[in-house]
Enzyme design. Structure first.
Site, short mmCIF file in Angstrom:
data_model
loop_
_atom_site.label_atom_id
_atom_site.label_comp_id
_atom_site.label_asym_id
_atom_site.label_seq_id
_atom_site.Cartn_x
_atom_site.Cartn_y
_atom_site.Cartn_z
N MET A 1 -6.94 9.30 9.58
CA MET A 1 -7.50 9.78 8.31
C MET A 1 -8.47 10.94 8.54
O MET A 1 -9.52 11.03 7.92
CB MET A 1 -8.21 8.63 7.57
CG MET A 1 -7.29 7.46 7.24
SD MET A 1 -8.17 5.99 6.67
CE MET A 1 -8.92 5.43 8.21
N ASP B 1 0.81 -1.21 0.00
CA ASP B 1 0.00 0.00 0.00
C ASP B 1 0.85 1.27 0.00
O ASP B 1 2.06 1.24 0.24
CB ASP B 1 -0.91 0.03 1.25
CG ASP B 1 -2.13 -0.86 1.09
OD1 ASP B 1 -2.36 -1.35 -0.02
OD2 ASP B 1 -2.85 -1.04 2.09
N LYS C 1 -4.04 2.66 -2.53
CA LYS C 1 -4.92 2.64 -1.36
C LYS C 1 -4.62 3.75 -0.37
O LYS C 1 -4.59 3.54 0.83
CB LYS C 1 -4.87 1.29 -0.64
CG LYS C 1 -5.23 0.10 -1.51
CD LYS C 1 -6.62 0.23 -2.11
CE LYS C 1 -7.69 0.17 -1.05
NZ LYS C 1 -9.03 0.46 -1.61
#
Length: 262
Positions: A178, A43, A65
């Site tokens: 995030m 990733d 990703k």
């Protein structure tokens, strides 16, 4: 002369957590799995230096990703993982942090099971705990925080997570992954709960040589983040435990002095 057919090993998949970024923070078991891999699917949040643990003969494929720049959809990654296992043998699915902490690891294990492919999980250090710890910010501390929450800042729809409305009311440490692009919205939630002086830390690229750190309180953290030029990927830490960081003491002293003047 006819070239000998390459012997394909039994198909299997190993989900490996690469840790928060520092290549030395991968587990020994994870490094050994990489050494044995025929194929590595990795990733965006994986430090590419971690790939040095893999054999030079292994096929290494970047599958993206990262929020805002997906190279492959999750469905495509699932299928690649299975196809390479069937055609090459041992596939290591290398993911940042821990595969089961907002890593969609279970979806990949479940997809492999649909093809009767054995899948193993090797945990990794989640940035939610390890990155604050590296900054000497404990997620729990006697007298300050009896528990901690790990919450995603943004849902699949792009909206702020509903859990953050509850998290802003708790006295627990709240670690938001995030969530940098929702920082202003999250700050408003805390302000609405009367917690404008709560200590906050924001850490970009935790554990790496490119790490950036900002510390403040709910009322000031947006400005501090902008001044420091902090961007994604970053984690947010809300809670009294942030006050234990050495850089927070001047902030405490400043507000104490202002309070005395008033």
């Amino acid at each position: 002369m006819i070239e000998a057919k390459r012997k394909i090993r039994e198909p299997r998949i190993t989900l490996v957590g690469a840790g928060p970024g520092d290549p030395e923070l991968i587990t020994m078991k994870g490094a050994n799995a990489l050494k044995d891999a025929d194929v590595v699917l990795y990733d965006a949040l994986v430090n590419e230096k971690v790939l040095e643990y893999a054999s030079t003969d292994a096929i290494k494929i970047y599958v993206g990703k990262r929020s805002g720049e997906h190279s492959y959809s999750q469905e495509a990654v699932n299928q690649l993982m299975v196809d390479y296992a069937l055609n090459y043998g041992h596939v290591v699915r290398l993911k940042g942090g821990d595969p089961f902490v907002f890593g969609r690891g279970y979806e990949e294990v479940n997809f492999a099971a649909g093809y009767s492919i054995v899948a193993q999980v090797i945990p990794g250090l989640s940035s939610s705990i390890s990155v604050p710890g590296l900054q000497q910010i404990p997620v729990t501390h006697r007298g300050l925080s009896e528990s901690f929450w790990v919450v995603t800042g943004t849902t699949a729809s792009g909206a702020i997570s509903n859990d953050l409305y509850e998290a802003a009311r708790t006295k627990a440490t709240v670690v938001v992954l995030m969530g940098l692009n929702k920082l202003k919205d999250i700050v408003k939630l805390y302000q609405q709960e009367g917690r404008s002086k709560l200590p906050v830390a924001v850490i970009q690229n935790g554990s790496t040589e490119n790490e950036k750190f900002a510390i403040g309180i709910v009322d000031t953290i947006v400005e501090v983040v902008e001044e420091k030029g902090i961007g994604a990927p970053a984690i947010l830490v809300f809670g009294e435990v942030v006050s234990l960081h050495p850089e927070f003491q001047p902030i405490r002293d400043f507000f104490a002095a202002v309070k005395e003047e008033l």
